[in-house]
Design a protein around this motif. Structure first.
Motif, PDB file in Angstrom:
ATOM      1  N   ASN A 172       0.855  -1.172   0.000  1.00  0.00           N
ATOM      2  CA  ASN A 172       0.000   0.000   0.000  1.00  0.00           C
ATOM      3  C   ASN A 172       0.895   1.227   0.000  1.00  0.00           C
ATOM      4  N   HIS A 199       1.342  -7.277   4.258  1.00  0.00           N
ATOM      5  CA  HIS A 199       0.161  -6.599   4.805  1.00  0.00           C
ATOM      6  C   HIS A 199      -0.405  -5.734   3.678  1.00  0.00           C
ATOM      7  N   PRO A 200      -1.683  -5.932   3.313  1.00  0.00           N
ATOM      8  CA  PRO A 200      -2.232  -5.180   2.185  1.00  0.00           C
ATOM      9  C   PRO A 200      -2.732  -3.786   2.516  1.00  0.00           C
ATOM     10  N   GLY A 201      -2.769  -3.403   3.790  1.00  0.00           N
ATOM     11  CA  GLY A 201      -3.366  -2.118   4.145  1.00  0.00           C
ATOM     12  C   GLY A 201      -4.860  -2.194   3.904  1.00  0.00           C
ATOM     13  N   TYR A 202      -5.441  -1.130   3.356  1.00  0.00           N
ATOM     14  CA  TYR A 202      -6.854  -1.203   2.967  1.00  0.00           C
ATOM     15  C   TYR A 202      -6.976  -0.696   1.550  1.00  0.00           C
ATOM     16  N   SER A 207      -6.524  -5.407  -0.558  1.00  0.00           N
ATOM     17  CA  SER A 207      -6.890  -5.923   0.762  1.00  0.00           C
ATOM     18  C   SER A 207      -8.105  -6.839   0.744  1.00  0.00           C
ATOM     19  N   GLU A 208      -8.978  -6.694  -0.231  1.00  0.00           N
ATOM     20  CA  GLU A 208     -10.173  -7.541  -0.314  1.00  0.00           C
ATOM     21  C   GLU A 208     -10.146  -8.416  -1.568  1.00  0.00           C
ATOM     22  N   ALA A 214      -4.569 -12.898  -1.839  1.00  0.00           N
ATOM     23  CA  ALA A 214      -4.342 -13.766  -0.676  1.00  0.00           C
ATOM     24  C   ALA A 214      -3.884 -15.145  -1.132  1.00  0.00           C
ATOM     25  N   GLY A 261      -4.280 -11.104   6.784  1.00  0.00           N
ATOM     26  CA  GLY A 261      -5.681 -10.895   6.463  1.00  0.00           C
ATOM     27  C   GLY A 261      -6.335 -12.246   6.290  1.00  0.00           C
TER      28      GLY A 261
END
Length: 157
Positions: free
Chosen positions: A11, A82-85, A89-90, A95, A107
């Motif tokens: 991110n 870590h993808p952050g937001y 991230s979704e 993943a 996540g």
């Protein structure tokens, strides 16, 4: 699962800085990625290391380049991402790509994202788990009178 000693933050800007700071406080080696347009961004300099992602791509596409993010993580011996937001991230494919590469994704697993990212499937999981849910209908028919009947059956707030 192996111990996490290094983390790549997939991110930029404020969220990346927050994750990098937290990781540093935990004694982790931190890695940032940046698009060409973000080469002078603060998050790049808050990490122990930083690498250009998505060469030749516009900023948003660069941060969405799953293959290049995984490449950077593998080449630099990163344990977790870590993808952050926002961005990835979704994204269940991200993943899954992390898992396939042997990198911990901070996540939910891709399968969980696929299920809970679908409102109908998430509702079914909640019902099966005994979680109370708000009354609702299934897919609505084209017959407006039937829709009205169904709504009346459930009730209005």
């Amino acid at each position: 699962m192996k111990e996490i000693k290094s983390i790549l933050v997939a991110n930029r800007s404020e969220i990346a800085i927050r994750v990098l700071r937290g990781a540093s406080e935990l004694g982790l080696r931190t890695v940032a990625i940046f698009s060409n347009e973000d080469r002078f961004a603060l998050h790049r300099f808050k990490a122990d290391e930083s690498y250009l992602v998505g060469v030749g791509k516009k900023p948003l596409q660069a941060y969405l380049d799953i293959d290049d993010i995984i490449r950077i993580a593998k080449e630099n011996d990163v344990d977790a991402i870590h993808p952050g937001y926002g961005f990835l991230s979704e994204n269940p494919e991200f993943a899954d790509a992390c898992a396939k590469a042997g990198i911990a994704f901070i996540g939910p697993k891709g399968a969980v994202m696929r299920t809970l990212g679908n409102k109908v499937a998430a509702r079914e999981v909640a019902i099966k788990a005994g979680v109370p849910v708000v009354p609702a209908t299934g897919a609505l028919p084209n017959d407006i009178e039937e829709v009205k009947r169904m709504a009346a059956e459930i009730g209005y707030p």
